[in-house]
Design a protein around this motif. Structure first.
Motif, PDB file in Angstrom:
ATOM      1  N   VAL A   1      42.497  77.966  -2.951  1.00  0.00           N
ATOM      2  CA  VAL A   1      42.553  77.205  -3.814  1.00  0.00           C
ATOM      3  C   VAL A   1      43.753  77.115  -4.691  1.00  0.00           C
ATOM      4  N   ALA A   2      44.301  75.997  -4.473  1.00  0.00           N
ATOM      5  CA  ALA A   2      45.694  75.719  -5.028  1.00  0.00           C
ATOM      6  C   ALA A   2      45.715  75.409  -6.673  1.00  0.00           C
ATOM      7  N   ARG A   3      44.635  74.697  -6.965  1.00  0.00           N
ATOM      8  CA  ARG A   3      44.375  74.260  -8.477  1.00  0.00           C
ATOM      9  C   ARG A   3      42.945  73.929  -8.756  1.00  0.00           C
TER      10      ARG A   3
ATOM     11  N   ARG B   1      44.978  69.180  -0.237  1.00  0.00           N
ATOM     12  CA  ARG B   1      46.419  68.650  -0.403  1.00  0.00           C
ATOM     13  C   ARG B   1      47.215  69.374   0.624  1.00  0.00           C
ATOM     14  N   ASP B   2      46.785  70.288   1.282  1.00  0.00           N
ATOM     15  CA  ASP B   2      47.623  70.691   2.322  1.00  0.00           C
ATOM     16  C   ASP B   2      46.886  71.703   3.414  1.00  0.00           C
ATOM     17  N   LEU B   3      47.674  71.650   4.871  1.00  0.00           N
ATOM     18  CA  LEU B   3      47.121  72.476   5.760  1.00  0.00           C
ATOM     19  C   LEU B   3      47.975  73.904   5.938  1.00  0.00           C
ATOM     20  N   LEU B   4      47.360  74.939   5.849  1.00  0.00           N
ATOM     21  CA  LEU B   4      48.141  75.990   6.397  1.00  0.00           C
ATOM     22  C   LEU B   4      48.075  76.504   7.791  1.00  0.00           C
TER      23      LEU B   4
ATOM     24  N   LEU C   1      42.678  71.999  -2.477  1.00  0.00           N
ATOM     25  CA  LEU C   1      42.737  73.160  -1.803  1.00  0.00           C
ATOM     26  C   LEU C   1      43.931  72.956  -0.854  1.00  0.00           C
ATOM     27  N   ALA C   2      44.079  74.146  -0.075  1.00  0.00           N
ATOM     28  CA  ALA C   2      44.812  73.985   1.175  1.00  0.00           C
ATOM     29  C   ALA C   2      43.814  74.775   2.214  1.00  0.00           C
ATOM     30  N   VAL C   3      43.669  74.078   3.498  1.00  0.00           N
ATOM     31  CA  VAL C   3      42.771  74.504   4.249  1.00  0.00           C
ATOM     32  C   VAL C   3      43.442  74.956   5.729  1.00  0.00           C
ATOM     33  N   ARG C   4      43.040  76.011   6.254  1.00  0.00           N
ATOM     34  CA  ARG C   4      43.735  76.507   7.477  1.00  0.00           C
ATOM     35  C   ARG C   4      43.609  75.461   8.625  1.00  0.00           C
ATOM     36  N   SER C   5      44.759  75.243   9.077  1.00  0.00           N
ATOM     37  CA  SER C   5      44.816  74.162  10.416  1.00  0.00           C
ATOM     38  C   SER C   5      43.791  74.829  11.378  1.00  0.00           C
TER      39      SER C   5
END
Length: 220
Positions: free
Chosen positions: A132-134, A193-196, A154-158
């Motif tokens: 959770v980023a925000r 918002r992003d992929l890890l 969120l950032a979610v793992r690739s």
């Protein structure tokens, strides 16, 4: 999907009052020292404890991924983590008092907005493959039965299926709020918002593609 970085939440905007006189860096150092010697100003602070728990979850969820990405994009990863830490600090503030339903006429039970944001962040972070980023609460949380919308970035793992994972986050957050608060939940908005990158062990041992033979064995 854009990275959360210093332009979104500036680290220099953080105030010690957000964390009862401490900073995220001080809390991280306290963790690194094994929380020894004990510091009552941290141990007895609800905001600091919420932030410490979030830092631990962030480290557990993301550092393996960041090790993989560090060789290629270390500066971007550092700014992304900085943005998450900035959000943790801001969200840990007590904020508004959120009423709970009293069980007696003389009771006026409340829980702080910061505690609810920490509850939401914890529920989201516990979903595999998610950081959770925000977290934000939209609506008049100071009134019982006023509709409240939870907004998560969120950032979610690739490699993790995004729609299914977002649904799991929504369900986890809704269940946690229903159990611990009396908020009238209008919606849980989830924005990826992003992929890890994959975890280090996942990158070193990618899954073996199924073959027709293995498919037949699985159906047997």
């Amino acid at each position: 999907m854009a990275m959360t970085g210093p332009d979104d939440v500036r680290l220099d905007a953080l105030e010690p009052d957000d964390l009862d006189g401490h900073t995220i860096d001080e809390l991280a150092d306290y963790l690194d020292a094994g929380m020894q010697p004990p510091d009552p100003s941290i141990d007895d602070s609800a905001a600091c404890q919420n932030a410490l728990a979030a830092i631990v979850r962030l480290r557990q969820s993301s550092l393996g991924s960041l090790d993989v990405a560090a060789a290629a994009e270390a500066p971007a990863d550092e700014s992304w983590v900085g943005g998450v830490l900035a959000n943790i600090s801001l969200e840990a503030r007590a904020g508004r008092d959120v009423p709970l339903r009293p069980t007696a006429p003389t009771e006026r039970p409340v829980v702080t907005e910061g505690a609810i944001r920490s509850l939401v962040r914890n529920a989201g972070d516990l979903v595999p493959g998610v950081v959770v980023a925000r977290c934000a609460l939209e609506g008049d949380v100071t009134r019982l039965d006023a509709p409240v919308r939870v907004v998560l970035e969120l950032a979610v793992r690739s490699g993790v299926p995004i729609p299914a994972t977002a649904d799991r986050v929504r369900q986890a957050v809704a269940e946690a709020l229903a159990e611990e608060t009396d908020l009238l939940l209008a919606a849980v908005d989830v924005r990826v918002r992003d992929l890890l990158p994959p975890l280090a062990e996942d990158a070193a041992h990618p899954p073996v593609p199924a073959t027709p033979d293995t498919d037949e064995e699985d159906r047997a």
